[in-house]
Design an enzyme around this catalytic site. Structure first.
Site, PDB file in Angstrom:
ATOM      1  N   LYS A   1      64.544  -5.943  -8.155  1.00  0.00           N
ATOM      2  CA  LYS A   1      64.925  -6.636  -6.935  1.00  0.00           C
ATOM      3  C   LYS A   1      64.783  -8.223  -7.323  1.00  0.00           C
ATOM      4  CE  LYS A   1      60.327  -6.184  -5.016  1.00  0.00           C
ATOM      5  NZ  LYS A   1      59.536  -5.241  -4.387  1.00  0.00           N
TER       6      LYS A   1
ATOM      7  N   ARG B   1      54.997  -2.364   7.590  1.00  0.00           N
ATOM      8  CA  ARG B   1      55.905  -3.088   7.318  1.00  0.00           C
ATOM      9  C   ARG B   1      57.212  -2.482   7.443  1.00  0.00           C
ATOM     10  NH1 ARG B   1      57.286  -5.403   1.201  1.00  0.00           N
ATOM     11  NH2 ARG B   1      57.493  -3.204   0.784  1.00  0.00           N
TER      12      ARG B   1
ATOM     13  N   HIS C   1      54.811   2.949   0.518  1.00  0.00           N
ATOM     14  CA  HIS C   1      54.286   1.830  -0.410  1.00  0.00           C
ATOM     15  C   HIS C   1      53.027   1.352  -0.111  1.00  0.00           C
ATOM     16  CE1 HIS C   1      55.199  -1.756  -3.160  1.00  0.00           C
ATOM     17  NE2 HIS C   1      55.088  -2.624  -2.148  1.00  0.00           N
TER      18      HIS C   1
ATOM     19  N   ARG D   1      57.354   3.641  -9.222  1.00  0.00           N
ATOM     20  CA  ARG D   1      58.175   2.214  -9.175  1.00  0.00           C
ATOM     21  C   ARG D   1      57.598   1.175 -10.032  1.00  0.00           C
ATOM     22  NH1 ARG D   1      57.635   4.275  -3.868  1.00  0.00           N
ATOM     23  NH2 ARG D   1      56.535   2.113  -3.444  1.00  0.00           N
TER      24      ARG D   1
ATOM     25  N   TYR E   1      58.335 -41.084  -7.892  1.00  0.00           N
ATOM     26  CA  TYR E   1      58.135 -41.474  -6.417  1.00  0.00           C
ATOM     27  C   TYR E   1      56.548 -41.501  -6.027  1.00  0.00           C
ATOM     28  CZ  TYR E   1      63.147 -39.746  -6.017  1.00  0.00           C
ATOM     29  OH  TYR E   1      64.406 -39.673  -6.214  1.00  0.00           O
TER      30      TYR E   1
ATOM     31  N   CYS F   1      60.018 -34.460  -9.276  1.00  0.00           N
ATOM     32  CA  CYS F   1      61.241 -34.787  -8.397  1.00  0.00           C
ATOM     33  C   CYS F   1      62.099 -33.471  -8.222  1.00  0.00           C
ATOM     34  CB  CYS F   1      62.146 -35.807  -9.041  1.00  0.00           C
ATOM     35  SG  CYS F   1      61.064 -37.271  -9.713  1.00  0.00           S
ATOM     36  N   MET F   2      63.188 -33.759  -7.362  1.00  0.00           N
ATOM     37  CA  MET F   2      63.987 -32.484  -7.175  1.00  0.00           C
ATOM     38  C   MET F   2      64.436 -31.812  -8.617  1.00  0.00           C
ATOM     39  SD  MET F   2      67.214 -31.843  -4.825  1.00  0.00           S
ATOM     40  CE  MET F   2      66.403 -32.395  -3.346  1.00  0.00           C
ATOM     41  N   ASP F   3      65.050 -32.659  -9.295  1.00  0.00           N
ATOM     42  CA  ASP F   3      65.618 -32.268 -10.627  1.00  0.00           C
ATOM     43  C   ASP F   3      65.097 -32.618 -11.831  1.00  0.00           C
ATOM     44  OD1 ASP F   3      67.895 -31.461  -8.693  1.00  0.00           O
ATOM     45  OD2 ASP F   3      68.156 -33.674  -8.751  1.00  0.00           O
TER      46      ASP F   3
END
Ligand SMILES: *Cc1c(COP(=O)(O)O)cnc(C)c1O
Length: 430
Positions: free
Chosen positions: A88, A186, A215, A271, A315, A362-364
């Site tokens: 998953k 759940r 589970h 699993r 920043y 930073c973001m990138d």
């Protein structure tokens, strides 16, 4: 993978540049266009320029580690117990298709995913093993399940009937696994209502109960009271289902922690999730099982600054240069899963040494610091643009693990792996 420092950009010698400039001068302005024609650059050429050649950050996934971890789990399994590979969330960020193929070739019998779309992706890649969706999708997804031969988990009569009707209309069987809630609260039919539930839907002849599972909420915890209660409830539910003459199909409950710690939970199938990717589900399994992390995170230095003492970086300028440091920028940021909360706390591995990440992430992009003074027994480091850096991985005795990052963030390796794979391309080692 190996590049020389500028290999990724295509080397240009001084002479090439001179010739290029001369040709450019001879061209009149009118000869230049602002935009390439469609197909001016062949698709083949563009497709040959892949992830790390487009941005200097990438994830490496060592598939031999996945094979090793599947083998470790298989050796632990009770003979006859099947292995279900949980892929998953894009294989916990490692790439679902590559991981599923590797796990199946290493002896997994079935695949589990979280969503219908994840199942569709595997089928479209040609994977033919049974695929279980670990929760019940909306009834509107029934045609997709049937078209792609994906088994849903079932725990509402509304879904079961809608799914069966759709199958019936096509003369198809409607295979499913019954999810039983034994205490995690759940999803699933509550353990003491499972028999009634099955009686309620059993009139529908298209439905085929291929499996029954639960589970565990605490298979990785030191405290075993809740785990024991869940396991006892599950065994009692299976016995009750059998007693009413219904075949529960493949009975399964173990996740990685239960697979490694409690062989009595293996039953018909186990699993395997996090440990397939090389992580220990709890401290207790360390040293007992030879799990190897498959994921490492790489970048190349894109820019270097040598700010004078007391100038800030990034920043907010929370970090100020002590002088005599190189500040190296790398193209990984929080949008790549390198969480902003790691700012000023994480380390990267450069040239076999741990270096401090500094300034706000930073973001990138983010920056790390290389001290230019020789100190102690350390050799002087001299970073250059294009040099490779490990954000996760080991080199020359220096190492940063996914677990280190998870600990800093107060979370688990699962979340760190998923996040890191959001935008970075993956390179597979076979
Ligand atoms: C994610 C998941 C697993 C795998 O758990 P790990 O702890 O990663 O091994 C197994 N079963 C279900 C129902 C899950 O959702």
């Amino acid at each position: 993978m190996s590049f020389n420092a500028f290999g990724a950009q295509g080397a240009s010698t001084g002479r090439d540049v001179q010739e290029f400039l001369r040709a450019a001068r001879e061209r009149s302005d009118a000869q230049y266009r602002m935009k390439a024609e469609p197909d001016e650059f062949s698709e083949e050429r563009l497709e040959g320029i892949t992830g790390p050649d487009r941005r200097w950050s990438w994830i490496e996934v060592d598939l031999s580690a996945i094979r090793n971890n599947v083998a470790v789990a298989k050796r632990r399994l009770t003979p006859g117990c099947r292995l279900m590979a949980v892929v998953k969330a894009n294989g916990y960020g490692h790439g679902a298709v590559a991981v599923a193929r590797t796990a199946l070739s290493a002896g997994a019998a079935q695949i589990a995913v979280a969503t219908v779309n994840e199942g569709v992706e595997l089928r479209e890649a040609g994977i033919e093993a049974p695929i279980l969706v670990l929760s019940e999708p909306p009834a509107t997804a029934a045609p997709v399940l049937l078209a792609y031969n994906l088994m849903p988990s079932v725990y509402t009569a509304e879904f079961a009937i809608a799914y069966a009707e759709e199958a019936d209309a096509h003369g198809l069987r409607a295979p499913f696994h019954l999810a039983v809630n034994t205490g995690m609260n759940r999803i699933g039919v509550r353990f003491d209502e499972a028999v009634d539930f099955l009686r309620q839907i059993s009139f529908h002849r298209a439905l085929v109960q291929e499996g029954t599972f639960t589970h565990f909420a605490t298979a990785d915890c030191a405290e075993t009271l809740d785990f024991n209660m869940q396991f006892r409830r599950f065994k009692e539910t299976i016995a009750a289902i059998r007693a009413m003459g219904i075949n529960p199909g493949l009975v399964h409950c173990a996740n990685s922690a239960a697979l490694l710690r409690y062989p009595e939970t293996h039953m018909d199938m186990a699993r395997l999730g996090i440990s397939m990717y090389g992580f220990h589900p709890c401290p207790e399994t360390r040293g007992r099982f030879d799990l190897r992390p498959a994921m490492s995170v790489h970048a190349r230095i894109t820019a270097i600054n040598m700010p004078p003492m007391s100038e800030g970086v990034s920043y907010g300028m929370n970090y100020r240069s002590p002088g005599s440091v190189k500040i190296c920028a790398i193209p990984i940021g929080y949008a790549d899963g390198y969480a902003r909360a790691l700012s000023g706390r994480a380390s990267v591995v450069y040239d076999g040494h741990l270096c401090r990440q500094v300034g706000n992430i930073c973001m990138d992009q983010c920056m790390f610091e290389v001290d230019l003074r020789s100190y102690g027994t350390h050799r002087r480091l001299d970073p250059q643009v294009g040099d490779e850096v490990l954000l996760v991985g080991a080199q020359g005795g220096a190492a940063v693990s996914i677990e280190d990052i998870a600990d800093m963030l107060g979370t688990i390796p699962h979340e760190v792996c998923c996040a890191l794979s959001a935008r970075m391309p993956k390179v597979y080692l076979r």
